[in-house]
Design a protein around this motif. Sequence first.
Motif, PDB file in Angstrom:
ATOM      1  N   ALA A   1       0.841  -1.200   0.000  1.00  0.00           N
ATOM      2  CA  ALA A   1       0.000   0.000   0.000  1.00  0.00           C
ATOM      3  C   ALA A   1       0.875   1.249   0.000  1.00  0.00           C
ATOM      4  N   VAL A   2       0.416   2.293  -0.661  1.00  0.00           N
ATOM      5  CA  VAL A   2       1.131   3.565  -0.623  1.00  0.00           C
ATOM      6  C   VAL A   2       0.842   4.230   0.717  1.00  0.00           C
ATOM      7  N   SER A   3       1.579   5.261   1.053  1.00  0.00           N
ATOM      8  CA  SER A   3       1.394   5.928   2.340  1.00  0.00           C
ATOM      9  C   SER A   3      -0.009   6.516   2.429  1.00  0.00           C
ATOM     10  N   ARG A   4      -0.515   6.600   3.632  1.00  0.00           N
ATOM     11  CA  ARG A   4      -1.888   7.065   3.832  1.00  0.00           C
ATOM     12  C   ARG A   4      -2.093   8.485   3.294  1.00  0.00           C
TER      13      ARG A   4
ATOM     14  N   ARG B   1      -9.093   6.988  -0.633  1.00  0.00           N
ATOM     15  CA  ARG B   1      -9.845   6.278   0.394  1.00  0.00           C
ATOM     16  C   ARG B   1     -10.357   4.948  -0.151  1.00  0.00           C
ATOM     17  N   ALA B   2     -10.357   3.929   0.726  1.00  0.00           N
ATOM     18  CA  ALA B   2     -10.844   2.612   0.316  1.00  0.00           C
ATOM     19  C   ALA B   2     -12.339   2.660   0.052  1.00  0.00           C
TER      20      ALA B   2
ATOM     21  N   ILE C   1      -7.856  -5.268   2.138  1.00  0.00           N
ATOM     22  CA  ILE C   1      -6.696  -5.437   1.271  1.00  0.00           C
ATOM     23  C   ILE C   1      -5.610  -4.441   1.641  1.00  0.00           C
ATOM     24  N   LEU C   2      -5.992  -3.176   1.810  1.00  0.00           N
ATOM     25  CA  LEU C   2      -5.010  -2.148   2.144  1.00  0.00           C
ATOM     26  C   LEU C   2      -4.372  -2.410   3.504  1.00  0.00           C
ATOM     27  N   SER C   3      -5.164  -2.958   4.443  1.00  0.00           N
ATOM     28  CA  SER C   3      -4.616  -3.280   5.754  1.00  0.00           C
ATOM     29  C   SER C   3      -3.578  -4.397   5.636  1.00  0.00           C
TER      30      SER C   3
ATOM     31  N   LEU D   1      -7.148  -1.218  -7.673  1.00  0.00           N
ATOM     32  CA  LEU D   1      -6.409  -0.443  -6.678  1.00  0.00           C
ATOM     33  C   LEU D   1      -5.107   0.104  -7.246  1.00  0.00           C
ATOM     34  N   LEU D   2      -4.455  -0.673  -8.110  1.00  0.00           N
ATOM     35  CA  LEU D   2      -3.256  -0.175  -8.784  1.00  0.00           C
ATOM     36  C   LEU D   2      -3.593   1.020  -9.663  1.00  0.00           C
TER      37      LEU D   2
END
Length: 368
Positions: free
Chosen positions: A180-183, A188-189, A197-199, A228-229
Amino acid sequence: MPPMAELRGDLSFMPCADLFRYLGNRAFSGKVSVRRGEREKDLLIQEGKAVQAGSSDPREYVGQILISGGHLDEDAFERAYQTQLSTLEPLGKVLVSSGGVPEELVRQALEFKIRETGIDLCSWTEGVFQVNRGPVRPDAAGITVRPVALAMIADAADERRKAWETIRKRLPSGETRLVAVSRDEAPRAKGAAEAKILSLLSEPRSVDELGLFLHATEFQLYAKLHGLLGRGAIRLETSRGAAAAPPPLPPRKDSARSSTTSPARAVALAREALQADASSEAVAALRKAEAALLAALRAELLTKPVKPTLAEDLGELRDLPLTPPARYLLTRMDGSRELGAIVRVAPMRELDALELVKRLMGDGWIRL
């Protein structure tokens, strides 16, 4: 074309998509069974429409589909499984009668399984099929499913093939690693599935590893990751380069691997034979050998309600070159779950899971 009372063929000469269109146009009723090596799938068909599906792939079991969709957690699955053992009722019926999952969601899972089984079969370029005409009696535990026209499955398979061509350009294999990229940079998911997935991708993971943790079928997983990509929520992890699949977890220095048992040796020989000869006789021999090994492993590992724990701190294991199945199993061995429950809910064959547990235990990585 041979009489349809019993039709056999090779997928290299008659692809499943063509077979489905042929059967659909003739309002066929009966069963289609397809085998490729050890993998098997089948469809029950009424008047040219699929009404039930079966698969040897655990990811396509109804319980796994419900877990993947976020409608069932692993503890609820185990409770339903224990009820199923005592009542001998289908899992879907147990989940509905217990109030664990609404009937509509079980129906959707059954229909999803029918569509995905048929679409996946259309992607098989090797294998053998057998078609048998006759009345069919779907066993959906009293849950009425909407039949899926075979022609619709074949058309959906064509669209799926095009989608795969796009997806594979960015996600070429299950060994592809993502993070995952930085928050601050990530969008947003969209929903609980993306959030999970991001978690999981807070640390780099391979696609195959994600599939196990998410209990996901192949295309749904790849499609979500591709999306997501595209949105910039995740990225390819390149710090390790395009590494090959990790080797098996190495034995600890103070352990000694147990000698190969007779049933295990018989399975190994049967698997080698199947690689050289994919005949029905070779498959039958492998099934017999695997059944004997499964019985032996159950007797050894599942007779008592043991709770496995790690021999090493999980943080240290995170840095080891674990295979995806090994990492999945080890992360659940914290002493809170019985081994039987871990194995039953795992999105892999029970035999494969128990073989891996046996090896990890023999190598000293887990304790019962």
